[in-house]
Design a protein around this motif. Structure first.
Motif, PDB file in Angstrom:
ATOM      1  N   PRO A  41       0.837  -1.200   0.000  1.00 55.65           N
ATOM      2  CA  PRO A  41       0.000   0.000   0.000  1.00 55.65           C
ATOM      3  C   PRO A  41       0.875   1.254   0.000  1.00 55.65           C
ATOM      4  CG  PRO A  41      -0.814  -1.586   1.605  1.00 55.65           C
ATOM      5  CD  PRO A  41       0.496  -2.118   1.116  1.00 55.65           C
ATOM      6  N   ASN A  42       0.418   2.301  -0.695  1.00 57.58           N
ATOM      7  CA  ASN A  42       1.114   3.582  -0.621  1.00 57.58           C
ATOM      8  C   ASN A  42       0.500   4.412   0.501  1.00 57.58           C
ATOM      9  OD1 ASN A  42      -1.307   4.445  -1.714  1.00 57.58           O
ATOM     10  ND2 ASN A  42      -0.484   4.674  -3.792  1.00 57.58           N
ATOM     11  N   SER A  43       0.870   5.684   0.597  1.00 63.94           N
ATOM     12  CA  SER A  43       0.355   6.503   1.706  1.00 63.94           C
ATOM     13  C   SER A  43      -1.159   6.637   1.648  1.00 63.94           C
ATOM     14  CB  SER A  43       1.012   7.887   1.687  1.00 63.94           C
ATOM     15  OG  SER A  43       0.846   8.525   0.434  1.00 63.94           O
ATOM     16  N   ARG A  44      -1.716   6.715   0.426  1.00 64.33           N
ATOM     17  CA  ARG A  44      -3.168   6.809   0.294  1.00 64.33           C
ATOM     18  C   ARG A  44      -3.837   5.507   0.723  1.00 64.33           C
ATOM     19  NH1 ARG A  44      -6.285   8.101  -5.418  1.00 64.33           N
ATOM     20  NH2 ARG A  44      -8.419   7.756  -4.683  1.00 64.33           N
ATOM     21  N   THR A  49      -6.724   2.329   5.167  1.00 63.71           N
ATOM     22  CA  THR A  49      -6.681   1.251   6.153  1.00 63.71           C
ATOM     23  C   THR A  49      -6.819   1.789   7.571  1.00 63.71           C
ATOM     24  OG1 THR A  49      -5.245  -0.057   4.700  1.00 63.71           O
ATOM     25  CG2 THR A  49      -5.271  -0.659   7.028  1.00 63.71           C
ATOM     26  N   LEU A  50      -6.212   2.954   7.822  1.00 67.13           N
ATOM     27  CA  LEU A  50      -6.191   3.495   9.180  1.00 67.13           C
ATOM     28  C   LEU A  50      -7.369   4.393   9.500  1.00 67.13           C
ATOM     29  CD1 LEU A  50      -2.410   4.468   9.554  1.00 67.13           C
ATOM     30  CD2 LEU A  50      -3.546   2.329  10.177  1.00 67.13           C
ATOM     31  N   GLN A  51      -8.205   4.653   8.510  1.00 65.95           N
ATOM     32  CA  GLN A  51      -9.291   5.607   8.716  1.00 65.95           C
ATOM     33  C   GLN A  51     -10.173   5.222   9.902  1.00 65.95           C
ATOM     34  OE1 GLN A  51     -11.740   6.190   5.270  1.00 65.95           O
ATOM     35  NE2 GLN A  51     -12.809   7.951   6.115  1.00 65.95           N
ATOM     36  N   ARG A  52     -10.599   3.962   9.942  1.00 67.04           N
ATOM     37  CA  ARG A  52     -11.507   3.542  11.008  1.00 67.04           C
ATOM     38  C   ARG A  52     -10.833   3.535  12.371  1.00 67.04           C
ATOM     39  NH1 ARG A  52     -15.282  -1.560  10.007  1.00 67.04           N
ATOM     40  NH2 ARG A  52     -16.131   0.008   8.561  1.00 67.04           N
ATOM     41  N   TRP A 101      -0.817  -3.082   6.967  1.00 65.58           N
ATOM     42  CA  TRP A 101      -0.290  -2.092   7.896  1.00 65.58           C
ATOM     43  C   TRP A 101       1.203  -1.859   7.697  1.00 65.58           C
ATOM     44  CZ3 TRP A 101      -2.988  -0.922  13.015  1.00 65.58           C
ATOM     45  CH2 TRP A 101      -4.379  -1.000  12.853  1.00 65.58           C
ATOM     46  N   CYS A 102       1.716  -2.314   6.575  1.00 65.23           N
ATOM     47  CA  CYS A 102       3.077  -1.989   6.138  1.00 65.23           C
ATOM     48  C   CYS A 102       2.935  -1.352   4.770  1.00 65.23           C
ATOM     49  CB  CYS A 102       3.958  -3.233   6.076  1.00 65.23           C
ATOM     50  SG  CYS A 102       5.626  -2.918   5.446  1.00 65.23           S
ATOM     51  N   ALA A 103       3.485  -0.153   4.589  1.00 64.08           N
ATOM     52  CA  ALA A 103       3.261   0.600   3.352  1.00 64.08           C
ATOM     53  C   ALA A 103       4.559   1.227   2.866  1.00 64.08           C
ATOM     54  CB  ALA A 103       2.211   1.685   3.575  1.00 64.08           C
ATOM     55  N   VAL A 113       2.667   0.292  10.941  1.00 63.00           N
ATOM     56  CA  VAL A 113       1.756   0.712  12.003  1.00 63.00           C
ATOM     57  C   VAL A 113       1.477  -0.483  12.903  1.00 63.00           C
ATOM     58  CG1 VAL A 113      -0.467   1.752  12.572  1.00 63.00           C
ATOM     59  CG2 VAL A 113       0.715   2.415  10.464  1.00 63.00           C
ATOM     60  N   VAL A 114       1.555  -0.266  14.209  1.00 66.38           N
ATOM     61  CA  VAL A 114       1.229  -1.315  15.173  1.00 66.38           C
ATOM     62  C   VAL A 114       0.256  -0.752  16.194  1.00 66.38           C
ATOM     63  CG1 VAL A 114       3.390  -2.571  14.916  1.00 66.38           C
ATOM     64  CG2 VAL A 114       3.255  -0.728  16.586  1.00 66.38           C
ATOM     65  N   ARG A 115      -0.530  -1.608  16.754  1.00 66.98           N
ATOM     66  CA  ARG A 115      -1.458  -1.199  17.803  1.00 66.98           C
ATOM     67  C   ARG A 115      -0.693  -1.047  19.114  1.00 66.98           C
ATOM     68  NH1 ARG A 115      -6.668  -1.788  15.892  1.00 66.98           N
ATOM     69  NH2 ARG A 115      -6.873  -3.188  14.077  1.00 66.98           N
TER      70      ARG A 115
END
Length: 473
Positions: A41-44, A49-52, A101-103, A113-115
Motif C-alpha cells: 500500500p502507498n500513503s493513500r 486502512t487506518l481511517q476507522r 499495515w506496512c506501506a 503501524v502497530v497497535r
C-alpha cells in the motif's frame, strides 16, 4: 437471423467491453492505492486502512523507516538495483505486522503501524533493526540496508494519517542527522510546527530590534586553572514569549534560511568582544557554533574573513564548532567550506564528540584541532564505569591525533578531578559558571580564584532542577 446474430454479437461485445472496463478500473483503483515497485500500500492506501481505527481513537504507533542507503545504490549501481533493494526491504518488513499495515509511503521510506503505544513502538523498532541486520542479495551483490526510524504515536501526536506520516518522516530525518537509529517525534523539534513557524518569522526582526543577546560560558585549562576563553551562546528575549532556549528557534532558523543571518550576528558580536578582551591584555579565545546550513553556504568563509578584517581579531583566537552530523548532512559543500576556513587560520572543533557516527573515519580527514566531548558522557562519569571508560578512550584518542580535548558539562569538583587524571586539556560547565552576558563574564574573570584548585564545591553548587532546566540552553 442475420439481424438477431448481429444484435447478439453486439451484446456479447458490449458485455466483454464492460468486463474489460471494470477490470481496468479495478487495476487502476489498486494502482492508486499501491506502490508500483513493492506492491505494498502507498500513503493513500495506508490512510484508507487506518481511517476507522484513527476515527475510533485507537492507540497506534506509526514507524517510518527511511532507507538511507537507497540513494547511494541508485547512483552507484543503477535504479534497477535500487528497486531490487526496495523489494528485498519490503519482503523483510511486511511480515512484521498485520496485512495492510506496512506501506511504501515515499521514494525511500516505508511505514509500519502497530497497535499500542511507546513500548510497542520500541519493540517494533527493534524488530526492524534486526530484520536489516543481514545484507540483502541483489543480483550478485550483497547490499547493506542502513535506515533511520522515526516514531509517532496516535492520538498523542496527531489524529490524521497525513499529519502522522509527515511527523514520522521528520523524526526519521532527524534520526539520520543525529546518528541515532530511532527517534521519536517531538513538537519542540518540528520546524513545521505552527508556533515555530511564527517564531521563525519573528526572528527576522529580532536581530535589528536588539532582542538577541550573546552570552559567554568560560573554558578553563584544567591543569593551571587559568581561563583560556569562552563559548558564545545566543539567547533570545522574545517580546511576547519571554526568554527562548536555542532549541526553540535554531531548528526553525535552519529550515527557513534565517540561520545565516543569526550565525553572522553571533559571530560578529563574539569577534568584536574577543578583540576587545585581547586589547585589554586578556589572552582569551572565543568559540562559535555553526549549523549544517552554514557549511552549505559557499560564501560563508568569505563572511568569516570579512568579520575578522572588520574586528581585527587574530584568526587563531577564533574557534568554530561543528557537529559531525552537520558535516555529513552537507558533506560535499562542508568539506570545501571547512578547507577555506582552515586556510584563514581559524581553528575548527568537533562539538558533541562521541554522539555522531563514523567519527574515526571522518576525523582523520577533517582539518580540526580540537574535539569537545559531549556532556552526556560526563554527567554520570563518577558513577558509570562505561562512561568513564568511554571518556578516557576519547581523551587518549584526541591526544594521539594531536588534538586539544575539551570536556563540557562539568558540574562537580570530583568530575573535574577525574578528568584531570585522564589528561583532559580544558573544561566547561556549571562548575565554573553558567553562560553570562559579557559584563558579567568580565566581572567573573576579575573576581574568580586564580587557580582551579582553589575553587570549592560550595562555590559551584547549583540545584539539580536548575541544572536540568539549563542543560539544553
Amino acid at each position: 437471423m442475420e439481424t438477431a446474430a448481429g444484435h447478439a454479437a453486439s451484446a456479447i461485445h458490449n458485455v466483454e467491453l464492460v468486463r474489460e472496463l471494470r477490470e481496468e478500473a479495478t487495476v487502476r483503483a489498486r494502482q492508486a492505492l499501491h506502490d508500483d515497485v513493492t506492491d505494498l500500500p502507498n500513503s493513500r492506501g495506508l490512510a484508507e486502512t487506518l481511517q476507522r481505527p484513527l476515527f475510533s481513537g485507537s492507540r497506534l504507533a506509526v514507524l517510518t523507516i527511511r532507507i538511507d542507503s537507497l540513494r547511494e545504490v541508485n547512483e552507484t549501481l543503477g535504479r534497477a538495483m535500487g528497486d531490487e533493494l526496495l523489494q528485498q526491504a519490503a519482503s523483510r518488513l511486511s511480515p512484521l505486522t498485520e496485512a495492510g499495515w506496512c506501506a511504501k509511503t515515499a521514494t525511500d521510506e516505508f511505514t509500519i503501524v502497530v497497535r499500542g503505544g511507546y513500548d510497542e513502538a520500541q519493540g517494533m523498532a527493534e524488530q526492524v533493526i534486526q530484520a536489516f541486520d543481514a545484507p540483502v542479495q541483489c543480483a550478485d551483490v550483497a547490499l547493506a540496508i542502513t535506515a533511520g526510524i522515526g516514531i509517532v504515536l496516535a492520538p498523542d501526536h496527531g489524529r490524521e494519517t497525513e499529519i502522522l506520516l509527515r511527523r514520522a518522516s521528520l523524526a526519521a530525518s532527524r534520526s539520520r542527522v543525529e546518528g541515532t537509529k530511532v527517534t521519536t517525534w517531538a513538537a519542540d523539534r518540528d520546524p513545521y510546527d505552527p508556533q515555530r513557524l511564527a517564531i521563525a518569522a519573528d526572528l527576522r526582526d529580532a536581530i535589528p530590534a536588539g532582542e538577541l543577546q550573546v552570552h559567554f560560558q568560560p573554558q578553563v585549562d584544567i591543569e593551571s586553572g587559568l581561563v583560556t576563553g569562552a563559548e558564545a551562546l545566543v539567547r533570545w528575549r522574545h517580546p511576547r514569549l519571554g526568554e527562548l532556549r536555542p532549541d526553540q528557534f535554531i531548528a526553525a532558523a535552519e529550515y527557513t534560511g534565517a540561520i545565516d543571518a543569526l550565525t553572522e550576528h553571533v559571530l560578529s558580536v563574539a569577534a568584536h568582544t574577543c578583540a576587545g578582551w585581547r586589547e585589554q591584555g586578556w589572552d582569551l579565545d572565543v568559540s562559535v557554533n555553526l549549523s549544517a546550513r552554514n557549511l552549505a553556504n559557499v560564501t560563508f568563509a568569505d563572511m568569516v574573513e570579512s568579520i575578522l578584517d572588520e574586528t581585527g581579531l587574530d584568526p587563531a583566537a577564533l574557534t568554530l564548532e561543528l557537529t559531525e552530523s552537520s558535516i555529513m548532512t552537507e558533506a560535499e559543500g562542508a568539506m570545501n567550506t571547512l578547507a577555506a576556513i582552515h586556510d584563514l587560520g581559524v581553528s575548527l572543533s568537533i562539538d558533541d564528540f562521541g554522539t555522531g557516527y563514523s567519527s574515526l573515519a571522518h576525523l582523520r580527514k577533517l582539518p580540526v584541532s580540537e574535539i569537545k566531548i559531549d556532556k552526556s558522557f560526563v554527567f554520570d562519569l563518577t558513577t558509570s564505569h562505561s562512561d568513564e571508560a568511554i571518556v578516557r578512550s576519547m581523551v587518549d584518542l584526541g591526544h594521539h591525533l594531536g588534538l586539544t580535548v575539551v570536556v563540557e558539562g562539568v558540574e562537580t569538583v570530583e568530575v573535574r578531578r577525574r578528568l584531570a587524571e585522564m589528561g583532559a586539556d580544558r573544561i566547561q560547565g556549571y562548575l565554573l559558571s553558567r553562560p553570562m552576558p559579557v559584563t558579567a563574564f568580565e566581572q567573573w574573570i576579575a573576581d574568580r580564584p586564580v587557580r582551579m584548585a582553589e575553587l570549592s564545591t560550595s562555590e559551584a553548587e547549583t540545584s539539580a532542577a536548575d541544572r536540568i532546566a539549563d542543560r539544553e540552553r
